[in-house]
Motif scaffolding. Structure first.
Motif, PDB file in Angstrom:
ATOM      1  N   LYS A   1     -44.481 113.736 -14.588  1.00 51.83           N
ATOM      2  CA  LYS A   1     -44.137 114.051 -15.971  1.00 51.83           C
ATOM      3  C   LYS A   1     -44.872 115.328 -16.385  1.00 51.83           C
ATOM      4  O   LYS A   1     -45.916 115.660 -15.840  1.00 51.83           O
TER       5      LYS A   1
ATOM      6  N   LYS B   1     -45.868 117.529 -20.134  1.00 48.67           N
ATOM      7  CA  LYS B   1     -45.880 117.402 -21.593  1.00 48.67           C
ATOM      8  C   LYS B   1     -45.249 118.633 -22.241  1.00 48.67           C
ATOM      9  O   LYS B   1     -45.590 119.771 -21.927  1.00 48.67           O
TER      10      LYS B   1
ATOM     11  N   ASN C   1     -49.561 116.372 -17.420  1.00 49.98           N
ATOM     12  CA  ASN C   1     -49.431 115.045 -18.013  1.00 49.98           C
ATOM     13  C   ASN C   1     -50.778 114.438 -18.399  1.00 49.98           C
ATOM     14  O   ASN C   1     -50.853 113.630 -19.333  1.00 49.98           O
TER      15      ASN C   1
ATOM     16  N   PRO D   1     -44.680 113.394 -23.124  1.00 43.88           N
ATOM     17  CA  PRO D   1     -44.500 113.472 -21.669  1.00 43.88           C
ATOM     18  C   PRO D   1     -43.043 113.189 -21.327  1.00 43.88           C
ATOM     19  O   PRO D   1     -42.445 112.258 -21.867  1.00 43.88           O
TER      20      PRO D   1
END
Length: 326
Positions: free
Chosen positions: A232, A234, A259, A45
């Motif tokens: 965030k 990934k 995320n 992340p």
């Protein structure tokens, strides 16, 4: 006697000059071992820190000094006729969430390349289109003019009539932003049927100012990221090895995960499919938790043979003028 005396004087002066030149060296500094540059593989992340930052911003983000300003605009040669097309590189500077990555923290970039032309298939009979929910499809030129929904073997395309032609590279960029903003799917499965969600306006995800990017105006992207500054996304990291055995941090920019996603099976399937088609032959990825790259474990024998590409086979992505962490 006078002459010989002058010779002695000159010899003494030369000796003094030689000695003085030798002592012109500075003291120098203590020699130490260089710090090894670490590379990483795996899914992590990341926070988005900036989009196409200027020189001063880059120096602060990377804690380094740069000689030149970053250049985001350029041209690429495409097609059999090698015609030139304006090209823009979009750098999203990202930083891993160390708390979720076993203490691993590093800053790098996720780069996208957008060409100033729409994306057609090889024989120019179909164009890729994108709707207001960020969904894409391939339609004939005639269908595009009439905004028709194409029908495939398995049924109508999952796309709204409110579509427009997509730029080269726009699909990957849109998918990254959708994952970062955690935008939900506009369709839901109810009673064995896909239906529209109750609030489709919450699912809108289409960029509308791409033409401005080619003028160096990236305000739209910066505003988009600012909508959720603490979010965030990934990202799958890998390590690319060049012909002269140099290694660079790489990013798989064909698929990004929200995320809250913990199942990486679709990401792995997408990666393996592209590698089987010849993409990313010199890049090693590990679909799993982020970890430090172990050089001795490298095995690229089953990686394909077509060259690393940020777009699917058949597209031209352009180059990256500079990279950090070399």
């Amino acid at each position: 006697m006078v002459i010989s005396g002058n010779i002695k004087i000159m010899n003494n002066m030369n000796k003094r000059k030689v000695g003085y030149a030798f002592m012109a060296f500075s003291k120098g500094t203590e020699s130490k071992e260089g710090n090894a540059v670490k590379r990483y593989t795996g899914v992590a992340p990341v926070f988005v820190l900036a989009v196409n930052p200027n020189k001063a911003e880059l120096e602060k983000l990377y804690n380094t000094q740069l000689e030149n300003n970053p250049e985001y605009l350029g041209e690429v040669e495409v097609g059999e006729d090698k015609h030139k097309v304006q090209n823009v590189r979009l750098d999203f500077i990202v930083k891993t969430d160390a708390e979720k990555c076993g203490g691993i923290e590093f800053t790098t970039k996720v780069a996208f390349f957008i060409r100033k032309e729409y994306r057609y298939n090889r024989d120019q009979t179909k164009v890729q289109v994108i709707d207001k929910y960020g969904r894409t499809a391939w339609v004939t030129v005639e269908q595009a003019k009439a905004h028709e929904i194409p029908v495939y073997k398995n049924g109508p395309a999952n796309i709204d009539k409110d579509y427009r032609p997509a730029y080269h590279g726009e699909e990957e960029l849109t998918n990254f932003i959708k994952a970062y903003l955690n935008i939900p799917n506009v369709m839901k499965y109810v009673n064995n049927t896909w239906v529209m969600v109750d609030k489709p306006e919450d699912c809108e995800a289409r960029l509308e100012s791409i033409a401005e990017y080619f003028k160096g105006n990236f305000k739209e992207l910066r505003d988009v990221i600012a909508l959720q500054p603490n979010n965030k996304v990934k990202v799958l990291f890998g390590v690319r090895t060049t012909d002269d055995n140099k290694q660079y941090q790489a990013v798989y920019n064909q698929m990004f995960l929200k995320n809250n996603t913990t199942d990486y099976s679709k990401l792995d399937a997408d990666l393996q499919e592209r590698k089987a088609a010849g993409a990313y032959p010199t890049t090693e990825f590990t679909v799993g938790d982020l970890k430090e790259y172990d050089v001795e474990s490298t095995d690229l024998s089953n990686s394909g043979a077509a060259g690393d590409m940020p777009f699917p086979a058949g597209d031209t992505a352009g180059g990256t003028p500079w990279d950090f962490g070399k």
